[in-house]
Design an enzyme around this catalytic site. Structure first.
Site, PDB file in Angstrom:
ATOM      1  N   ASP A  38       7.414  20.642  25.719  1.00  8.03           N
ATOM      2  CA  ASP A  38       8.682  20.203  25.652  1.00  8.03           C
ATOM      3  C   ASP A  38       9.632  20.392  26.652  1.00  8.03           C
ATOM      4  OD1 ASP A  38       8.001  19.266  22.889  1.00  8.03           O
ATOM      5  OD2 ASP A  38       9.236  20.933  21.948  1.00  8.03           O
ATOM      6  N   SER A  83     -13.351  -9.833  10.218  1.00 11.36           N
ATOM      7  CA  SER A  83     -13.496  -8.799   9.473  1.00 11.36           C
ATOM      8  C   SER A  83     -15.027  -8.554   9.306  1.00 11.36           C
ATOM      9  CB  SER A  83     -12.577  -8.881   8.289  1.00 11.36           C
ATOM     10  OG  SER A  83     -12.993  -9.758   7.408  1.00 11.36           O
ATOM     11  N   LEU A  84     -15.355  -7.577   8.410  1.00  7.40           N
ATOM     12  CA  LEU A  84     -16.753  -7.161   8.261  1.00  7.40           C
ATOM     13  C   LEU A  84     -17.261  -7.820   6.672  1.00  7.40           C
ATOM     14  CD1 LEU A  84     -16.916  -3.391   9.804  1.00  7.40           C
ATOM     15  CD2 LEU A  84     -17.706  -5.794  10.738  1.00  7.40           C
ATOM     16  N   GLU A 113     -20.634   4.694  11.515  1.00  8.41           N
ATOM     17  CA  GLU A 113     -19.475   5.068  11.813  1.00  8.41           C
ATOM     18  C   GLU A 113     -18.757   5.159  10.494  1.00  8.41           C
ATOM     19  OE1 GLU A 113     -17.594   2.546  14.570  1.00  8.41           O
ATOM     20  OE2 GLU A 113     -19.432   2.358  16.085  1.00  8.41           O
ATOM     21  N   LYS A 115     -15.390   4.378   8.369  1.00  3.59           N
ATOM     22  CA  LYS A 115     -14.611   3.350   8.379  1.00  3.59           C
ATOM     23  C   LYS A 115     -13.152   3.683   8.197  1.00  3.59           C
ATOM     24  CE  LYS A 115     -14.126  -1.181   5.726  1.00  3.59           C
ATOM     25  NZ  LYS A 115     -12.845  -1.222   6.122  1.00  3.59           N
ATOM     26  N   ASP A 117      -9.515   3.981   7.230  1.00  2.40           N
ATOM     27  CA  ASP A 117      -8.539   3.222   6.282  1.00  2.40           C
ATOM     28  C   ASP A 117      -7.157   2.902   7.011  1.00  2.40           C
ATOM     29  OD1 ASP A 117      -7.741   1.850   4.277  1.00  2.40           O
ATOM     30  OD2 ASP A 117      -7.877   3.276   2.864  1.00  2.40           O
ATOM     31  N   ARG A 136      -3.890  -7.545  13.675  1.00  2.00           N
ATOM     32  CA  ARG A 136      -4.985  -8.579  13.249  1.00  2.00           C
ATOM     33  C   ARG A 136      -4.102  -9.880  13.022  1.00  2.00           C
ATOM     34  NH1 ARG A 136      -9.719  -8.446  11.008  1.00  2.00           N
ATOM     35  NH2 ARG A 136      -9.375  -6.144  10.278  1.00  2.00           N
ATOM     36  N   TYR A 225     -13.107   1.716  18.034  1.00  2.00           N
ATOM     37  CA  TYR A 225     -14.278   1.612  17.791  1.00  2.00           C
ATOM     38  C   TYR A 225     -15.062   0.447  18.374  1.00  2.00           C
ATOM     39  CZ  TYR A 225     -11.902  -0.702  14.075  1.00  2.00           C
ATOM     40  OH  TYR A 225     -10.934  -1.319  13.240  1.00  2.00           O
ATOM     41  N   LYS A 312     -18.446   0.124   1.308  1.00  2.00           N
ATOM     42  CA  LYS A 312     -17.012   0.855   0.833  1.00  2.00           C
ATOM     43  C   LYS A 312     -17.387   1.810  -0.117  1.00  2.00           C
ATOM     44  CE  LYS A 312     -13.676  -2.191   1.148  1.00  2.00           C
ATOM     45  NZ  LYS A 312     -12.028  -2.051   1.230  1.00  2.00           N
ATOM     46  N   CYS A 406      17.914   5.132 -22.822  1.00  2.00           N
ATOM     47  CA  CYS A 406      17.830   5.845 -21.796  1.00  2.00           C
ATOM     48  C   CYS A 406      17.459   7.282 -22.464  1.00  2.00           C
ATOM     49  CB  CYS A 406      18.842   6.295 -20.736  1.00  2.00           C
ATOM     50  SG  CYS A 406      18.985   7.490 -19.542  1.00  2.00           S
ATOM     51  N   CYS A 409      20.697   9.880 -21.785  1.00  2.00           N
ATOM     52  CA  CYS A 409      21.888   9.634 -22.300  1.00  2.00           C
ATOM     53  C   CYS A 409      21.910   8.565 -23.406  1.00  2.00           C
ATOM     54  CB  CYS A 409      22.770   9.101 -21.115  1.00  2.00           C
ATOM     55  SG  CYS A 409      22.439   7.564 -20.292  1.00  2.00           S
ATOM     56  N   CYS A 424      18.585   2.816 -16.300  1.00  2.00           N
ATOM     57  CA  CYS A 424      19.646   3.184 -16.880  1.00  2.00           C
ATOM     58  C   CYS A 424      20.910   2.908 -16.195  1.00  2.00           C
ATOM     59  CB  CYS A 424      19.568   4.770 -17.421  1.00  2.00           C
ATOM     60  SG  CYS A 424      21.086   5.252 -18.007  1.00  2.00           S
ATOM     61  N   CYS A 430      25.079   9.496 -16.808  1.00  2.00           N
ATOM     62  CA  CYS A 430      23.805  10.095 -17.048  1.00  2.00           C
ATOM     63  C   CYS A 430      23.279  10.992 -16.290  1.00  2.00           C
ATOM     64  CB  CYS A 430      22.791   8.803 -16.922  1.00  2.00           C
ATOM     65  SG  CYS A 430      21.137   9.288 -16.927  1.00  2.00           S
TER      66      CYS A 430
HETATM   67  S1  IVH Z   1     -16.017  -2.724  13.606  1.00  2.00           S
HETATM   68  C1  IVH Z   1     -16.463  -7.475  14.352  1.00  2.00           C
HETATM   69  N1  IVH Z   1     -15.754  -0.407  13.134  1.00  2.00           N
HETATM   70  O1  IVH Z   1     -12.453  -2.255   8.770  1.00  2.00           O
HETATM   71  C2  IVH Z   1     -16.171  -6.096  14.104  1.00  2.00           C
HETATM   72  N2  IVH Z   1     -14.154  -1.901  12.099  1.00  2.00           N
HETATM   73  O2  IVH Z   1     -13.253  -4.393   6.807  1.00  2.00           O
HETATM   74  C3  IVH Z   1     -15.174  -5.000  14.525  1.00  2.00           C
HETATM   75  N3  IVH Z   1     -12.554  -0.550  10.478  1.00  2.00           N
HETATM   76  O3  IVH Z   1     -11.756  -5.084  10.782  1.00  2.00           O
HETATM   77  C4  IVH Z   1     -14.705  -4.040  13.390  1.00  2.00           C
HETATM   78  N4  IVH Z   1     -13.057   1.591  10.952  1.00  2.00           N
HETATM   79  O4  IVH Z   1     -10.110  -2.931  10.736  1.00  2.00           O
HETATM   80  C5  IVH Z   1     -15.222  -1.336  12.891  1.00  2.00           C
HETATM   81  N5  IVH Z   1     -15.670   2.015  12.733  1.00  2.00           N
HETATM   82  C6  IVH Z   1     -15.113   0.787  12.283  1.00  2.00           C
HETATM   83  C7  IVH Z   1     -13.802   0.495  11.534  1.00  2.00           C
HETATM   84  C8  IVH Z   1     -13.784  -0.742  11.640  1.00  2.00           C
HETATM   85  C9  IVH Z   1     -12.516   0.594  10.335  1.00  2.00           C
HETATM   86  C10 IVH Z   1     -11.831  -1.868   9.972  1.00  2.00           C
HETATM   87  C11 IVH Z   1     -11.409  -2.910  10.686  1.00  2.00           C
HETATM   88  C12 IVH Z   1     -12.302  -4.075  10.229  1.00  2.00           C
HETATM   89  C13 IVH Z   1     -12.521  -4.010   8.779  1.00  2.00           C
HETATM   90  C14 IVH Z   1     -13.596  -4.304   8.377  1.00  2.00           C
END
Ligand code: IVH
Length: 683
Positions: A38, A83-84, A113, A115, A117, A136, A225, A312, A406, A409, A424, A430
């Protein structure tokens, strides 16, 4: 220090702080104490303030935030953000691998890897510098949230090492670690704000906040990633992760190469169990083909790559008995049904209660007393009831009925059209609402009367001494001496007795007296107007300067204040239209509380703008509107809300309303830009 030395010191400090950020936030291995860190940061902040000309474009002080974004600009993704494909079953992973084997016809290695959240983000770097961060959105275009993303300390503003392409994008996930999530929700509860349901929602809300200094306080984190695009200097995905790590990015150490489906399953089972030990949420694993040439051969479907799939985790679920449903009334009067359950082990903790949220949830579950229910801990921290085991339902089990009065009260509950919660309406009669409001009034960020905490408010209330916050200021020592209350039964080890002896009473009265020093912004926050949290109260207090002006403001004027939208404006108007509240203000004022901003004891920087009036409108690049207004005042000028013939300058930012501009043009009011304005001050 001469100028050259200042410049060198700024450069050295920036470099050193960058290194410590990396050690702390990416490697989790700090080599310096928080205090020393700091000190370095504060030195850099004050040098940059004094010598802005030497501030580096990627200065680590950007992590502290400060710039405000009113509207996020939409930006097209260079590579669509796909997305995947999702699966919950191991069989589908077998199918995925089989499909790939057929298409490729040779050995395939995978990378598994975690995933994460959170919220997907794409970061663009040019010549090693972070240029842009985009969400996105719809996958084709997203929001430019660069200013906010720069506050995340694990994201390098300037890359380490060498070998990175001149320009490239890297993608990852913005997450909120559990520790930060819990802190934020505690704070929100203290401020009377609705808590976030889970870390993902909190992260997603945080990156869209207007004030980046607030984003900085949320302590977001980011795992990277994936590097999209072709022509990258790697042959495998795994190599690209290692390279990204060497450039200073936070890349998870838990990525693993797998050559067989059995190895993938092993990874999956390990993390399905071990996920509860991670300090952040993951919702599955991602399986990717490692070889980039093979990835290219496989290509994409319309929605997702054929070379990757997401598995998932199933939310963990258990069955247990519903013992009873109780109804709780909060500070705002909202009634929440809570299920008491037969205690049961779930996802690492013992669950005894679950929120049922509102009447609609009870109705849609068709919940009966004595039911066996399925409880799940999904993304939400509080477990929820997701279903009923109909086979286990006792014959003629009576339905759970939502109360109509309530529980505290007996006032009939009301429900506003379009809202899920029953309220309420007996705000001033209350008990939990009254006590809740009093507790808010004395809380640390409001009037900060800590001598009254820990159950003392309850004693005052139970003895009929306080009802409204204004009653606190009428308390006398005679009324308080001798009051007492015992908590817990006498055979309970945690039994606690609070009694008001002389010393306690003196402390309480001193605390109440001392609170009269609190500034207008704190008093305003303490009043507990719905949706007026600490930040909003500050903005209102600075903008209007006094309760009289705030009270007189109409919808449009309120709406014009930074961060004040329709919801907050409506709530403020409703609060001030209540005679009881106006009476409260009068009593508090008579007791000596501040309802005006203190006359500023800041010395005028110049009287350059004496006799001039400004209208500041729109979004600015370097300063927030409030900062500009403050600067105008410090140079002797005055701010007004709307353009008239008396206005000297319209200081116009981006996205300013066209009406203001038209009016200024019509009246011949000079329209100046942020740069013009800065030039005027420097001149
Ligand atoms: S690879 C074209 N790797 O999950 C593929 N995605 O449901 C690029 N996510 O769109 C994504 N961890 O937002 C990748 N280790 C990981 C991830 C990951 C989380 C998310 C990401 C993706 C979504 C798919």
């Amino acid at each position: 220090m001469d100028k050259l030395q200042v410049k060198q010191r700024i450069a050295a400090l920036s470099e050193e702080i960058r290194r410590h950020n990396y050690n702390y936030y990416v490697l989790s291995g700090p080599t310096i104490s928080d205090y020393d860190f700091d000190m370095l940061l504060n030195e850099l902040i004050s040098l940059e303030k004094e010598f802005p000309e030497f501030t580096e474009p990627d200065s680590p002080t950007l992590h502290v935030g400060g710039a405000v974004t009113k509207d996020f600009v939409q930006v097209q993704h260079r590579y669509p953000m796909m997305s995947l494909g999702n699966t919950y079953s191991e069989d589908e992973i077998l199918d995925f691998a089989e499909r790939i084997r057929k298409l490729i016809g040779e050995g395939v290695e995978y990378v598994c890897e975690l995933k994460f959240d959170g919220v997907a983000i794409g970061l663009t770097y040019r010549h090693g510098r972070l240029m842009q961060a985009v969400t996105r959105g719809d996958g084709i275009q997203g929001d430019d949230v660069t200013t906010n993303i720069r506050t995340i300390r694990s994201i390098p503003l300037k890359l380490h090492g060498s070998g990175y392409p001149d320009e490239f994008e890297i993608r990852g996930e913005i997450i909120l670690p559990h520790e930060s999530f819990e802190k934020i929700n505690l704070q929100r509860a203290e401020d009377g704000d609705e808590p976030f349901a889970n870390p993902r929602n909190a992260a997603s809300g945080s990156i869209k906040m207007q004030d980046s200094a607030e984003v900085a306080k949320r302590h977001l984190d980011c795992f990277l990633y994936y590097l999209p695009g072709s022509g990258l200097p790697f042959t495998t995905h795994y190599e690209s992760l290692a390279a990204a790590r060497s450039w200073g990015f936070k890349v998870s150490e838990h990525a693993a190469r797998c050559s067989t489906v059995e190895e993938i399953f092993e990874y999956l089972e390990t993390w399905d169990r071990a996920r509860y030990e991670l300090p952040f949420d993951i919702d599955g694993i991602v399986i990717k083909v490692n070889d980039l040439r093979q990835q290219e051969m496989l290509g994409y479907t319309a929605k997702s790559p054929r070379w990757a799939i997401a598995y998932k985790f199933k939310a963990e679920q258990v069955a247990t008995r519903l013992l009873s449903v109780v109804f709780q009334v909060g500070r705002t009067g909202a009634v929440t049904p809570v299920a008491n359950l037969q205690p049961v082990q779930l996802a690492g903790t013992v669950v005894k209660r679950a929120s049922l949220h509102n009447a609609d949830v009870i109705a849609s579950l068709d919940l009966r007393n004595g039911d066996t229910v399925f409880v799940e801990k999904g993304g939400e921290i509080i477990p929820k009831i997701v279903g009923v085991d109909l086979d286990a339902r006792p014959a003629e089990a009576p339905p759970v009925v939502f109360i109509s009065n309530c529980p505290e009260c007996r006032t009939p509950l009301v429900r506003t059209e379009g809202e899920a919660a029953w309220y309420c309406p007996n705000e001033s009669g209350c008990p939990p609402q009254i006590k809740g409001k009093l507790e808010h009034f004395i809380s640390r960020k409001a009037m900060n009367i800590d001598s009254l905490g820990e159950g003392k408010i309850e004693i005052l209330f139970d003895n009929g001494l306080v009802h409204h916050c204004a009653d606190l200021y009428d308390l006398t020592s005679d009324q308080l001496i001798g009051l007492e209350k015992t908590y817990g039964s006498s055979d309970d080890k945690r039994e606690k007795k609070i009694s008001f002896r002389e010393k306690t009473v003196t402390n309480i009265l001193n605390g109440i007296e001392g609170s009269k020093q609190a500034g207008f912004e704190r008093v305003l926050y303490a009043l507990g107007i719905r949706f007026v949290g600490e930040t909003v109260a500050k903005k209102l207090a600075t903008h209007f300067g006094s309760v009289e002006k705030l009270k007189a403001a109409g919808f449009a004027e309120l709406n014009e204040v930074e961060e004040i939208g329709e919801k907050i404006a409506t709530s403020i108007l409703a609060w001030f239209s209540e005679p009881l509240n106006l009476g409260l203000i009068d009593r508090l004022r008579a007791s000596g509380l501040h309802f005006e901003m203190e006359a500023s004891n800041e010395i005028l920087l110049s009287n350059r703008f004496e006799g001039m009036t400004f209208v500041v409108s729109g979004v600015f690049e370097n300063f927030s509107r409030d900062e500009l207004k403050k600067t105008i005042e410090l140079h002797g000028g005055k701010n007004v809300g709307s353009v008239s013939a008396k206005t000297t300058y319209l200081l116009a930012g981006a996205n300013m309303g066209p009406e203001k501009r038209k009016k200024a043009e019509k009246l011949g009011v000079a329209i100046i830009s942020e740069a013009d304005f800065l030039g005027m001050i420097e001149a």
